[in-house]
Design a protein around this motif. Structure first.
Motif, PDB file in Angstrom:
ATOM      1  N   ASP A  37       0.825  -1.203   0.000  1.00 49.88           N
ATOM      2  CA  ASP A  37       0.000   0.000   0.000  1.00 49.88           C
ATOM      3  C   ASP A  37       0.869   1.266   0.000  1.00 49.88           C
ATOM      4  O   ASP A  37       0.615   2.210  -0.746  1.00 49.88           O
ATOM      5  CB  ASP A  37      -0.946   0.022   1.199  1.00 49.88           C
ATOM      6  N   THR A  38       1.893   1.270   0.815  1.00 54.40           N
ATOM      7  CA  THR A  38       2.789   2.422   0.870  1.00 54.40           C
ATOM      8  C   THR A  38       3.512   2.593  -0.465  1.00 54.40           C
ATOM      9  O   THR A  38       3.645   3.705  -0.972  1.00 54.40           O
ATOM     10  CB  THR A  38       3.809   2.255   2.012  1.00 54.40           C
ATOM     11  N   ARG A  74       1.315   7.376  -6.744  1.00 57.59           N
ATOM     12  CA  ARG A  74       0.432   8.411  -6.196  1.00 57.59           C
ATOM     13  C   ARG A  74      -1.032   7.971  -6.206  1.00 57.59           C
ATOM     14  O   ARG A  74      -1.919   8.721  -6.553  1.00 57.59           O
ATOM     15  CB  ARG A  74       0.614   9.723  -6.945  1.00 57.59           C
ATOM     16  N   ASP A 132      -4.313   7.051  -4.344  1.00 60.54           N
ATOM     17  CA  ASP A 132      -4.990   7.320  -3.085  1.00 60.54           C
ATOM     18  C   ASP A 132      -6.142   6.344  -2.914  1.00 60.54           C
ATOM     19  O   ASP A 132      -6.846   6.024  -3.857  1.00 60.54           O
ATOM     20  CB  ASP A 132      -5.554   8.759  -3.058  1.00 60.54           C
ATOM     21  N   ARG A 150       1.195   4.167  -3.036  1.00 60.98           N
ATOM     22  CA  ARG A 150       0.990   5.601  -2.777  1.00 60.98           C
ATOM     23  C   ARG A 150       2.223   6.416  -3.149  1.00 60.98           C
ATOM     24  O   ARG A 150       2.108   7.483  -3.755  1.00 60.98           O
ATOM     25  CB  ARG A 150       0.634   5.836  -1.314  1.00 60.98           C
TER      26      ARG A 150
END
Length: 54
Positions: A43-44, A51, A53, A47
């Protein structure tokens, strides 16, 4: 030798600026390691890199 064979070269485990400079001098194509980022979960990663969300 890998460059002479036309291979793309990735250096893993790059931890210091000195290692990075050496790899640049010898023509390494890509680098990864703690110098750039500690390991992150999926997930990190999504992001940070894409990018995305949630």
């Amino acid at each position: 030798m890998a460059k002479e064979m036309g291979a793309v070269v990735l250096a893993e485990g790059v931890e210091t600026a000195e290692q990075l400079e050496f790899l640049k001098i010898i023509g390494c194509d890509y680098y990864q390691g703690y110098l750039f980022s500690k390991p992150v979960d999926e997930d990190t990663f999504m992001r940070q890199v894409f990018r995305v969300d949630e």
